[in-house]
Design an enzyme around this catalytic site. Structure first.
Site, PDB file in Angstrom:
ATOM      1  N   LYS A  72       0.662  -1.224   0.010  1.00 57.22           N
ATOM      2  CA  LYS A  72      -0.146   0.126  -0.210  1.00 57.22           C
ATOM      3  C   LYS A  72       0.793   1.417   0.088  1.00 57.22           C
ATOM      4  O   LYS A  72       0.608   2.185  -0.691  1.00 57.22           O
ATOM      5  CB  LYS A  72      -0.937  -0.139   1.302  1.00 57.22           C
ATOM      6  CG  LYS A  72      -1.464   1.241   1.356  1.00 57.22           C
ATOM      7  CD  LYS A  72      -2.707   1.602   0.386  1.00 57.22           C
ATOM      8  CE  LYS A  72      -3.158   3.194   0.662  1.00 57.22           C
ATOM      9  NZ  LYS A  72      -4.430   3.214   1.055  1.00 57.22           N
TER      10      LYS A  72
ATOM     11  N   CYS B 290      -3.694  10.492   2.138  1.00 62.18           N
ATOM     12  CA  CYS B 290      -2.942   9.345   1.942  1.00 62.18           C
ATOM     13  C   CYS B 290      -1.674   9.426   0.932  1.00 62.18           C
ATOM     14  O   CYS B 290      -0.439   9.098   1.492  1.00 62.18           O
ATOM     15  CB  CYS B 290      -3.816   8.394   0.493  1.00 62.18           C
ATOM     16  SG  CYS B 290      -5.488   8.296   1.374  1.00 62.18           S
TER      17      CYS B 290
HETATM   18  N1  SAJ Z   1      -2.397  15.220  -8.364  1.00 61.02           N
HETATM   19  C1  SAJ Z   1      -1.615  15.943  -9.184  1.00 61.02           C
HETATM   20  N2  SAJ Z   1      -1.098  15.383 -10.344  1.00 61.02           N
HETATM   21  C2  SAJ Z   1      -1.525  14.316 -10.831  1.00 61.02           C
HETATM   22  C3  SAJ Z   1      -2.359  13.442 -10.112  1.00 61.02           C
HETATM   23  C4  SAJ Z   1      -2.670  13.874  -8.816  1.00 61.02           C
HETATM   24  O1  SAJ Z   1      -0.957  17.043  -8.701  1.00 61.02           O
HETATM   25  O2  SAJ Z   1      -1.238  13.943 -12.237  1.00 61.02           O
HETATM   26  C5  SAJ Z   1      -2.498  15.435  -7.303  1.00 61.02           C
HETATM   27  C6  SAJ Z   1      -4.105  15.811  -6.789  1.00 61.02           C
HETATM   28  O3  SAJ Z   1      -4.565  17.004  -7.154  1.00 61.02           O
HETATM   29  C7  SAJ Z   1      -4.238  15.466  -5.461  1.00 61.02           C
HETATM   30  C8  SAJ Z   1      -3.167  14.351  -4.923  1.00 61.02           C
HETATM   31  O4  SAJ Z   1      -2.334  14.506  -6.114  1.00 61.02           O
HETATM   32  O5  SAJ Z   1      -4.097  16.684  -4.670  1.00 61.02           O
HETATM   33  C9  SAJ Z   1      -3.838  12.923  -4.958  1.00 61.02           C
HETATM   34  O6  SAJ Z   1      -4.958  12.626  -5.573  1.00 61.02           O
HETATM   35  P1  SAJ Z   1      -4.944  11.293  -6.147  1.00 61.02           P
HETATM   36  O7  SAJ Z   1      -6.171  11.269  -7.334  1.00 61.02           O
HETATM   37  O8  SAJ Z   1      -3.607  10.832  -6.818  1.00 61.02           O
HETATM   38  O9  SAJ Z   1      -5.185  10.314  -5.096  1.00 61.02           O
HETATM   39  P2  SAJ Z   1      -5.948  10.131  -3.940  1.00 61.02           P
HETATM   40  O10 SAJ Z   1      -5.328  10.644  -2.507  1.00 61.02           O
HETATM   41  O11 SAJ Z   1      -7.435  10.634  -3.892  1.00 61.02           O
HETATM   42  O12 SAJ Z   1      -6.223   8.390  -3.802  1.00 61.02           O
HETATM   43  C10 SAJ Z   1      -4.838   7.770  -3.728  1.00 61.02           C
HETATM   44  C11 SAJ Z   1      -5.290   6.494  -4.736  1.00 61.02           C
HETATM   45  N3  SAJ Z   1      -3.819   5.963  -4.673  1.00 61.02           N
HETATM   46  C12 SAJ Z   1      -3.095   5.491  -6.063  1.00 61.02           C
HETATM   47  O13 SAJ Z   1      -3.803   6.240  -7.109  1.00 61.02           O
HETATM   48  C13 SAJ Z   1      -1.989   4.954  -6.335  1.00 61.02           C
HETATM   49  C14 SAJ Z   1      -6.252   5.614  -4.194  1.00 61.02           C
HETATM   50  O14 SAJ Z   1      -6.089   4.456  -4.999  1.00 61.02           O
HETATM   51  C15 SAJ Z   1      -5.891   5.141  -2.855  1.00 61.02           C
HETATM   52  O15 SAJ Z   1      -6.664   4.165  -2.270  1.00 61.02           O
HETATM   53  C16 SAJ Z   1      -5.793   6.459  -1.855  1.00 61.02           C
HETATM   54  O16 SAJ Z   1      -4.843   7.242  -2.324  1.00 61.02           O
HETATM   55  C17 SAJ Z   1      -5.634   6.086  -0.439  1.00 61.02           C
HETATM   56  O17 SAJ Z   1      -6.537   5.942   0.278  1.00 61.02           O
HETATM   57  O18 SAJ Z   1      -4.530   5.660   0.039  1.00 61.02           O
END
Ligand code: SAJ
Length: 412
Positions: free
Chosen positions: A210, A264
């Site tokens: 994870k 996360c």
């Molecule tokens: N972000 C960027 N650029 C990108 C992608 C995301 O700046 O290209 C930013 C987003 O705006 C946000 C942050 O990253 O601020 C996180 O967003 P996210 O959509 O990447 O992830 P979370 O936090 O909503 O969910 C993640 C997911 N993990 C992965 O994709 C590896 C989800 O599957 C997990 O279950 C979750 O963390 C968790 O609970 O750990």
């Protein structure tokens, strides 16, 4: 699911409540436990205390049918799923106190033979720590034979906020047992609702899996964020740059932004850094790059407004990512807060279609919630912090004559 008719889910947050509701929808007797009386009361009324598509339907159905009840007290049950928060402390080490409190409440209820699953995102060794703590409180259950003993497993959740009810069913699931038999028993529990592949391993590998998944994403976002800083310096449009580079068949660069939010991705990599501080160099640096991004955005805005005595800023978005209402650990809030402190003569009009009230940390004389139209009409500078669908439809004419700082590339 041999010998399991009642399940207690400890922690009715973003993961525990959907898991409790989905198990109850399969006809299993589920008790949800939470320390907050208001959460328990809401769940017992069949109401979801936060926004998550489709959860309301599952919850209302489960409560009406009598399969799901909530309580502040931990009951006796055949299986326990612990889904409590694991924040980090000032030194970035994981704070296991919520897991420990859950373990202390479960221990007196045990009779032997129960399955105990830790779902909270945890540093390596946390499941064993929970097992040791419970067995220290219940030495009578320590040396029982296989069936009378306790079965401990770690099963990390990996659902994406906004898609939880779908991904709980469709995602593959990693199940790590403290013993192989514990893993097998946990697998049979998840098979009741999970249609994805269920992959068995040991507890520590499951814990690391994870953390590694979220670190992978953090490192890749850091690469994009570092590119945005470099592109600004050399005078190149980072969005065009990434778009072009991504045409290469083996290149897939993520999107830069104002920083990484949520509870996360900005947290979990630190658990790896804490476990291996000397070795986790790339993972640590990625965290530092992403954490530096809000400050860089603030400096850019302050610099762009240096000639205006009483500037008006339209700050678009507060959530930690697009089209959700979750503002926890949001870089947008950090940026608006810092701007309000730095530019005391500025007026900051925040537009966030997904919240009703301004978060308390932003309450102050120079920050207020506004509509998109009012904010755009009166602003000297438009600061895009979240790429909500509502903002993508802004016409270029509405930005004429204004300074635009677009951290999400929606106008690129
Ligand atoms: N972000 C960027 N650029 C990108 C992608 C995301 O700046 O290209 C930013 C987003 O705006 C946000 C942050 O990253 O601020 C996180 O967003 P996210 O959509 O990447 O992830 P979370 O936090 O909503 O969910 C993640 C997911 N993990 C992965 O994709 C590896 C989800 O599957 C997990 O279950 C979750 O963390 C968790 O609970 O750990």
């Amino acid at each position: 699911m041999e010998n399991i008719t009642t399940i207690a889910v400890i922690g009715l947050g973003y993961i525990g409540l959907p898991t409790a509701a989905i198990l109850a929808s399969k006809g299993i007797d589920v008790v949800g436990v939470d320390v907050r009386q208001s959460t328990v009361d809401a769940v017992n009324r069949g109401e979801v205390p936060f926004v998550e598509p489709d959860l309301g339907t599952y919850l209302a159905g489960a409560v009406t049918q009598g399969n799901l009840t909530a309580s502040t007290k931990t009951p006796a049950a055949d299986a326990y799923i612990v889904a409590v928060p694991t924040p980090f402390k000032d030194d970035h080490a994981a704070d296991l106190s919520y897991i420990e409190a859950a373990a202390d409440a479960i221990a007196p209820q045990l009779v032997g033979g129960e399955l105990l699953i830790l779902e909270s995102t945890s540093p390596p060794g946390a499941t064993q720590h929970m097992a040791d703590r419970i067995l220290a409180l219940r030495p009578d259950l320590r040396h029982k034979d296989d069936d009378g003993g306790l079965f401990f497993a770690h099963c990390p959740e990996r659902v994406l906020p906004g898609r939880v009810m779908i991904e709980l069913v469709t995602n593959d699931r990693i199940v790590g047992g403290v013993t192989p038999r514990a893993a097998e028993r946990a697998k049979s529990l998840y098979e009741t609702f999970c249609q994805g592949e269920i992959l068995l391993t040991d507890a520590k590998t499951a814990e690391m899996a994870k953390l590694v998944e979220n670190s992978f994403r953090d490192v890749n976002i850091a690469f994009a964020n570092e590119l945005s800083i470099i592109a600004d310096k050399v005078g190149v449009n980072v969005w065009e740059l990434i778009e072009l580079a991504n045409h290469h068949p083996r290149v897939n660069i993520l999107q830069p932004g104002p920083g990484v939010g949520g509870h996360c991705i900005a947290v979990d990599p630190w658990f790896i850094v804490d476990a291996a501080p000397e070795e986790a160099r790339l993972i640590r640096t990625a965290r530092e790059v992403n954490d530096s991004k809000p400050g860089i955005v603030v400096e850019k805005v302050v610099n762009d407004l240096r000639t205006k005595a009483t500037p008006r800023i339209a700050a678009l978005g507060l959530a930690f990512k697009a089209d959700i209402d979750d503002v926890r650990e949001s870089p947008a809030i950090e940026i608006v807060h810092a701007l309000a402190e730095r530019l005391t003569d500025a007026t900051i009009l925040v537009v966030e279609p997904n919240v009703v009230d301004l978060p308390t940390e932003l309450e102050g004389e120079n920050v207020s919630l506004s509509t998109l139209e009012v904010a755009l009409n009166s602003a000297d500078l438009v600061l895009v912090l979240v790429d909500h669908a509502d903002f993508r439809t802004i016409e270029s004419g509405a930005l004429r004559g204004k300074i635009v700082v677009d951290t999400r590339g929606i106008f690129a």
